[in-house]
Design a protein around this motif. Structure first.
Motif, PDB file in Angstrom:
ATOM      1  N   PHE A  36       0.976  -1.152   0.261  1.00 22.01           N
ATOM      2  CA  PHE A  36      -0.068  -0.047   0.283  1.00 22.01           C
ATOM      3  C   PHE A  36       0.380   1.528   0.114  1.00 22.01           C
ATOM      4  CE2 PHE A  36      -2.655   2.657   2.307  1.00 22.01           C
ATOM      5  CZ  PHE A  36      -3.652   3.335   1.424  1.00 22.01           C
ATOM      6  N   ASN A  37       2.034   1.535   0.765  1.00 21.53           N
ATOM      7  CA  ASN A  37       2.957   2.524   1.057  1.00 21.53           C
ATOM      8  C   ASN A  37       3.853   2.543  -0.202  1.00 21.53           C
ATOM      9  OD1 ASN A  37       3.460   3.675   3.588  1.00 21.53           O
ATOM     10  ND2 ASN A  37       2.567   1.545   3.974  1.00 21.53           N
ATOM     11  N   GLU A  38       3.943   1.961  -0.423  1.00 20.14           N
ATOM     12  CA  GLU A  38       4.688   1.550  -2.033  1.00 20.14           C
ATOM     13  C   GLU A  38       4.011   1.702  -3.436  1.00 20.14           C
ATOM     14  OE1 GLU A  38       7.143  -1.879  -5.191  1.00 20.14           O
ATOM     15  OE2 GLU A  38       6.464  -2.187  -2.835  1.00 20.14           O
ATOM     16  N   VAL A  39       2.525   1.589  -2.694  1.00 23.73           N
ATOM     17  CA  VAL A  39       2.203   2.234  -4.627  1.00 23.73           C
ATOM     18  C   VAL A  39       2.053   3.462  -4.231  1.00 23.73           C
ATOM     19  CG1 VAL A  39      -0.431   2.065  -5.224  1.00 23.73           C
ATOM     20  CG2 VAL A  39       0.906  -0.334  -4.931  1.00 23.73           C
ATOM     21  N   LEU A  40       1.627   3.975  -3.137  1.00 18.64           N
ATOM     22  CA  LEU A  40       1.473   5.348  -2.902  1.00 18.64           C
ATOM     23  C   LEU A  40       2.776   6.148  -3.084  1.00 18.64           C
ATOM     24  CD1 LEU A  40      -0.586   5.677  -0.596  1.00 18.64           C
ATOM     25  CD2 LEU A  40      -1.803   5.717  -2.162  1.00 18.64           C
ATOM     26  N   ALA A  41       4.114   5.747  -3.111  1.00 19.12           N
ATOM     27  CA  ALA A  41       5.268   6.265  -2.983  1.00 19.12           C
ATOM     28  C   ALA A  41       5.313   6.601  -3.871  1.00 19.12           C
ATOM     29  CB  ALA A  41       6.318   5.507  -2.114  1.00 19.12           C
ATOM     30  N   GLU A  42       5.306   5.543  -4.935  1.00 16.07           N
ATOM     31  CA  GLU A  42       5.290   5.333  -6.498  1.00 16.07           C
ATOM     32  C   GLU A  42       5.306   6.542  -7.789  1.00 16.07           C
ATOM     33  OE1 GLU A  42       5.086   1.655  -8.202  1.00 16.07           O
ATOM     34  OE2 GLU A  42       6.681   0.713  -7.253  1.00 16.07           O
ATOM     35  N   ARG A  43       3.525   7.037  -6.751  1.00 14.72           N
ATOM     36  CA  ARG A  43       2.949   8.013  -7.684  1.00 14.72           C
ATOM     37  C   ARG A  43       2.785   9.007  -7.258  1.00 14.72           C
ATOM     38  NH1 ARG A  43       0.929   3.571  -7.946  1.00 14.72           N
ATOM     39  NH2 ARG A  43      -0.878   2.109  -9.747  1.00 14.72           N
ATOM     40  N   GLY A  44       3.704   9.668  -5.990  1.00 19.98           N
ATOM     41  CA  GLY A  44       4.114  10.623  -5.420  1.00 19.98           C
ATOM     42  C   GLY A  44       2.961  11.323  -4.448  1.00 19.98           C
ATOM     43  N   TRP A  45       2.394  10.583  -3.963  1.00 19.19           N
ATOM     44  CA  TRP A  45       0.978  10.861  -3.189  1.00 19.19           C
ATOM     45  C   TRP A  45       0.797  10.368  -1.817  1.00 19.19           C
ATOM     46  CZ3 TRP A  45      -2.708   7.348  -6.092  1.00 19.19           C
ATOM     47  CH2 TRP A  45      -3.150   8.078  -7.736  1.00 19.19           C
ATOM     48  N   PRO A  46       1.551  11.565  -1.034  1.00 23.69           N
ATOM     49  CA  PRO A  46       1.398  11.889   0.206  1.00 23.69           C
ATOM     50  C   PRO A  46       0.818  11.127   1.293  1.00 23.69           C
ATOM     51  CG  PRO A  46       2.156  13.414  -0.428  1.00 23.69           C
ATOM     52  CD  PRO A  46       1.198  13.295  -1.514  1.00 23.69           C
ATOM     53  N   MET A  47       0.812  10.481   2.012  1.00 26.21           N
ATOM     54  CA  MET A  47       0.312   9.419   2.983  1.00 26.21           C
ATOM     55  C   MET A  47       0.831   9.256   4.150  1.00 26.21           C
ATOM     56  SD  MET A  47      -0.689   6.423   4.380  1.00 26.21           S
ATOM     57  CE  MET A  47       0.471   5.045   4.299  1.00 26.21           C
ATOM     58  N   TRP A  48      -0.483   9.402   5.384  1.00 23.85           N
ATOM     59  CA  TRP A  48       0.177   9.633   6.985  1.00 23.85           C
ATOM     60  C   TRP A  48      -1.253   9.118   7.039  1.00 23.85           C
ATOM     61  CZ3 TRP A  48       4.650  10.469   8.743  1.00 23.85           C
ATOM     62  CH2 TRP A  48       4.444  10.616   9.701  1.00 23.85           C
ATOM     63  N   VAL A  49      -0.520   8.726   8.237  1.00 27.70           N
ATOM     64  CA  VAL A  49      -2.045   7.402   9.867  1.00 27.70           C
ATOM     65  C   VAL A  49      -2.403   8.057  10.366  1.00 27.70           C
ATOM     66  CG1 VAL A  49      -2.608   5.596  11.257  1.00 27.70           C
ATOM     67  CG2 VAL A  49      -0.958   5.480   8.510  1.00 27.70           C
ATOM     68  N   TYR A  50      -2.783   8.119  10.715  1.00 28.55           N
ATOM     69  CA  TYR A  50      -3.219   9.238  12.498  1.00 28.55           C
ATOM     70  C   TYR A  50      -4.044   8.576  13.163  1.00 28.55           C
ATOM     71  CZ  TYR A  50      -3.025  14.039   9.906  1.00 28.55           C
ATOM     72  OH  TYR A  50      -2.710  15.112   8.998  1.00 28.55           O
TER      73      TYR A  50
ATOM     74  N   PHE B  38      -6.308   4.754  10.316  1.00 30.14           N
ATOM     75  CA  PHE B  38      -7.272   5.608   9.784  1.00 30.14           C
ATOM     76  C   PHE B  38      -6.413   6.708   9.951  1.00 30.14           C
ATOM     77  CE2 PHE B  38      -8.218   7.085  13.878  1.00 30.14           C
ATOM     78  CZ  PHE B  38      -7.558   7.910  13.768  1.00 30.14           C
ATOM     79  N   GLY B  39      -6.359   7.254   8.538  1.00 23.68           N
ATOM     80  CA  GLY B  39      -5.617   8.608   7.876  1.00 23.68           C
ATOM     81  C   GLY B  39      -5.965   9.300   6.238  1.00 23.68           C
ATOM     82  N   TRP B  40      -4.948  10.115   6.223  1.00 21.06           N
ATOM     83  CA  TRP B  40      -5.376  10.718   4.651  1.00 21.06           C
ATOM     84  C   TRP B  40      -4.018  10.713   2.923  1.00 21.06           C
ATOM     85  CZ3 TRP B  40      -9.375  14.221   5.109  1.00 21.06           C
ATOM     86  CH2 TRP B  40     -10.156  14.149   6.207  1.00 21.06           C
ATOM     87  N   ILE B  41      -4.825  10.553   2.600  1.00 16.25           N
ATOM     88  CA  ILE B  41      -3.501  10.878   1.481  1.00 16.25           C
ATOM     89  C   ILE B  41      -4.367  11.813   0.256  1.00 16.25           C
ATOM     90  CG2 ILE B  41      -3.661   8.902  -0.825  1.00 16.25           C
ATOM     91  CD1 ILE B  41      -4.938   6.544   0.256  1.00 16.25           C
ATOM     92  N   ALA B  42      -3.245  12.705  -0.138  1.00 20.10           N
ATOM     93  CA  ALA B  42      -3.242  13.837  -0.520  1.00 20.10           C
ATOM     94  C   ALA B  42      -2.967  13.880  -1.950  1.00 20.10           C
ATOM     95  CB  ALA B  42      -2.256  14.594   0.065  1.00 20.10           C
ATOM     96  N   ILE B  43      -3.347  14.080  -3.242  1.00 28.47           N
ATOM     97  CA  ILE B  43      -3.752  14.223  -4.424  1.00 28.47           C
ATOM     98  C   ILE B  43      -3.269  15.573  -5.179  1.00 28.47           C
ATOM     99  CG2 ILE B  43      -4.602  11.825  -4.688  1.00 28.47           C
ATOM    100  CD1 ILE B  43      -7.218  13.324  -5.508  1.00 28.47           C
ATOM    101  N   PRO B  44      -2.512  15.650  -5.821  1.00 31.86           N
ATOM    102  CA  PRO B  44      -2.323  16.562  -6.186  1.00 31.86           C
ATOM    103  C   PRO B  44      -3.207  17.335  -7.141  1.00 31.86           C
ATOM    104  CG  PRO B  44      -0.568  15.116  -7.464  1.00 31.86           C
ATOM    105  CD  PRO B  44      -0.753  15.049  -6.635  1.00 31.86           C
TER     106      PRO B  44
END
Length: 758
Positions: free
Chosen positions: A670-684, A704-710
């Protein structure tokens, strides 16, 4: 508060969520914690906003709830008195409305009104409190959770009324009534019983009662620890068990932020002079506490503190301070409703000061200034120096300057201002006085609140110093337009660095960063400024993207900035940026420092925040915490900086996800897929977060957390990626808001949220 009110709060939160008022729903649940945990900056923003919104929504119970907790946060730990009386009376009146009086929490309005009156003048309002509390208690039985709080205040009112025996009997009866109803007394009621026993002269019984109540559940669990040890120390001191009392006494740093405990702590310290360091530092702190109660209308508290501080001053031979404190106590009597015996107590303090022996000065009178200047600043006792210099003050300018500024340091600015004023203005010509004397005098007058004298002084000064004195005054009172105007005139008439700083700072407050920077620019070439001025110029120039000035100022500081033109966008190091949150609190956001005063936020933020991952913000480059000296600690230390303003929004949008935690391998993918696309994610979520297994009811680790997309990525792309990467997970992940936005499988995400109790 009655248990029903909490069920109502939960229901109201659900209603607000369903109506789209998610922020209000979340804030509602946090308000009591803000009041009890001392998060008053948040409380003072959030609670009034909820109350106003509730009034608009025509929800009187919700409005009462917000107003009650806000007032409790003011008159509880902060011990605000007369300054909150009008609001307390208004809340009590509001609770009598037909659409509020049946609220289970309504009796709490009388409780907080009684607390406010006690803060103002406990004995003076004792009978009023007893009447109001008694009337409410007639209709509230021990089965109500409001009973303990009301009974506790009734006991306190009896003590203030001088009816200690009745207070003991009432407290014991209240405890028995609760026991008969199958309920236990609150710790606060148990402590009130101990105080009643102490007031009745039964200190041994008070100690036993306090020990017996230690296991009772407190209404204010955050405060229980310090309040219990403080009361125990007071009881032990009364019993003459001084070493035990000293050991039990909470440290100053424990109670220093809790005004409710100050009078009792000071009184206890007054009984422990053999075991406590009675120093000038203690006297200075007590003077600050007196000033606080002056500002919030704690009339009885400032009277009691002044007397206690006065006797402590006598004990350490600070006799000038004891006499001033006697004057302060006497002045407080005029604000009190019950004054019997108070004048006699003030007279006792004055007599004690007159009977004590003055400390001999360290040298001849005409050499005291030299002795003062030669004293070691880290070990010198400023309180003693005030006493030694007093005979010279007003006759010798050098002595007066040192004497009056030291008085100001110790909390007696009005006294110092009067002495300095007489020397410089009444007995001399201020136009002929030195710059330092005018600066010191202006500072004392401002601190003492003697604004008219500052204006009078300015009228007798040459133009340059006149404008500067007025600029200082306006700056202290946050009158920015006037500050800018006066400081500009001071600069125009040849005033130096301070005037330029005042001018620039005021212009910045008025929102013109560009002009504020222009005002400071001459300092780069003149060499007049200091390093802090160069840094300030960097911040201001960064805010208006004047990169040429940023580079020039950076070069002056020897910073290794890459040459070029345009924005400075380098990759320096990780930092923590402290930014404001809508509820009045602050958030710490991990970021990458990209220049002398810029950082790019790296962590996705929840919806409703004014910033997000990808945003570039201006930072104040002064670290908010000291950098560790230990090399190993320094390697892992991420420096915190205050955020100043937004520079360039990144345009990122955050989307929430929630569900049962996946396996380590699933999470890594999950983390790798988001990182490859440059989409920041943070677990709250933290390790305590749990969700419910829909089939077995088992509690599962959740996340739970948030994912940010440009802005270049459509929400549908994120939905597709999440759907693909979580497809084979043992438990599904929900991203309900995103699904609703893109119109894909929203019902499935609603079902997941419901089944897993998200």
């Amino acid at each position: 508060m009655d248990v029903d009110i909490w069920a109502w709060v939960g229901g109201t939160q659900r209603e607000l969520h369903e109506a789209g008022n998610t922020g209000l729903a979340m804030a509602l649940g946090d308000v009591p914690a803000q009041a009890l945990e001392g998060r008053f900056t948040q409380l003072d923003v959030v609670a009034p906003a909820i109350a106003q919104h509730a009034e608009t929504l025509e929800k009187p119970w919700l409005e009462f709830f917000a107003r009650y907790w806000h007032l409790l946060g003011r008159v509880g730990d902060r011990a605000i008195g007369a300054a909150a009386l009008e609001d307390a009376v208004a809340l009590a009146d509001f609770a009598q409305r037909d659409d509020v009086s049946d609220c289970p929490a309504a009796p709490g309005a009388v409780e907080v009104l009684a607390m406010t009156q006690a803060n103002t003048d406990g004995p003076g309002y004792a009978e009023t409190r007893l009447a109001a509390l008694g009337a409410v208690l007639d209709g509230v039985g021990p089965e109500s959770l409001a009973f303990s709080g009301l009974a506790t205040q009734y006991v306190a009112a009896l003590i203030d009324a001088g009816q200690a025996a009745e207070a003991v009997a009432y407290a014991e009866a209240a405890v028995e009534r609760l026991r008969g109803a199958g309920r236990e007394a609150s710790w606060e009621l148990g402590a009130a019983s101990a105080r009643a026993l102490l007031a009745a002269g039964r200190a041994d019984d008070a100690l036993a009662a306090l020990d017996a109540s230690t296991g009772f559940k407190p209404d204010d669990p955050v405060a229980k620890g310090r309040r219990e040890t403080l009361l125990k120390s007071q009881v032990l001191a009364t019993l003459g068990r001084i070493p035990e009392a000293v050991e039990a006494l909470p440290d100053l740093d424990v109670i220093g932020d809790h005004a409710r405990e100050w009078v009792e702590w000071a009184r206890t310290v007054g009984m422990l002079t053999e075991g406590i360091a009675n120093t000038w530092q203690l006297g200075r702190i007590l003077r600050q506490w007196i000033s606080y109660f002056e500002s919030v209308g704690g009339h009885r508290a400032r009277f009691e503190l002044a007397l206690t501080a006065g006797h402590l001053a006598v004990a350490r031979q600070g006799l000038w301070q004891a006499r001033l404190l006697a004057d302060y106590a006497e002045a407080a009597i005029a604000s009190l409703r019950a004054t019997e015996g108070l004048a006699e107590r003030v007279a006792e303090l004055r007599a004690a000061a007159d009977a004590a022996k003055e400390l001999a000065p360290p040298g001849p009178r005409d050499e005291l200034v030299a002795y003062f200047d030669a004293a070691d600043g880290s070990t010198a006792d400023p309180e003693r120096w005030v006493g030694w210099l007093w005979p010279l003050s007003g006759t010798d300018l050098e002595a007066t300057r040192r004497h009056t500024t030291t008085l100001g340091f110790l909390g007696y600015a009005p006294v110092g201002a009067d002495l300095y004023w007489k020397t410089i203005v009444e007995d001399g010509d201020p136009a002929a006085a030195g710059d330092d004397d005018i600066s010191y005098l202006t500072g004392l007058l401002i601190e003492a609140g003697q604004d008219e004298r500052v204006e009078t002084l300015a009228a007798r000064l040459p133009e340059t110093r006149s404008h500067l004195a007025l600029a200082r005054l306006h700056r202290a009172r946050e009158r920015w337009e006037q500050t800018a105007a006066e400081a500009e005139q001071a600069v125009a008439h040849g005033s130096g660095l301070e005037a330029r700083r005042l001018w620039s700072g005021a212009v910045q407050q008025l929102g013109d960063n560009s002009k504020a920077a222009e005002i400071l620019k001459p300092l780069l070439d003149s060499g007049e400024g200091e390093e802090e001025d160069v840094w300030r110029l960097i911040v201001l120039s960064t805010a208006v993207e004047d990169w040429a000035t940023v580079r020039a100022a950076g070069a002056k500081l020897g910073m290794p900035i890459e040459p070029g033109e345009g924005p400075i966008e380098e990759e320096w190091h990780l930092v923590r940026v402290i930014l404001p949150a809508p509820d009045g609190s602050q958030r710490e956001v991990l970021a990458v420092r990209t220049g002398p005063a810029t950082a790019r936020l790296a962590i996705p933020q929840p919806r409703g925040m004014e910033y997000n991952a990808g945003d570039v913000v201006v930072i104040d480059p002064r670290p908010l915490e000291p950098i560790p000296e230990n090399e190993q600690e320094r390697e892992s230390f991420v420096i915190p900086f205050a955020g100043v303003t937004m520079l360039r929004p990144g345009g990122y949008t955050s989307w929430f996800f929630d569900g049962a935690a996946p396996s380590e391998d699933e999470w890594a993918e999950f983390n790798e897929v988001l990182a490859e696309r440059g989409w920041p994610m943070w677990v709250y979520s933290d390790e305590n977060y749990r969700v419910t297994h829909p089939a077995t009811g088992e509690q599962l680790p959740g996340v739970f957390g948030w994912i940010a997309i440009p802005p270049t990525v459509r929400p549908a792309e994120l939905d597709a990626v999440l759907d693909d990467v979580t497809e084979q997970w043992s438990h599904p992940l929900a991203w309900l808001d995103l699904a609703r936005e893109v119109g894909i499988e929203a019902e499935r995400h609603e079902r997941i949220s419901k089944e897993y109790g998200l």
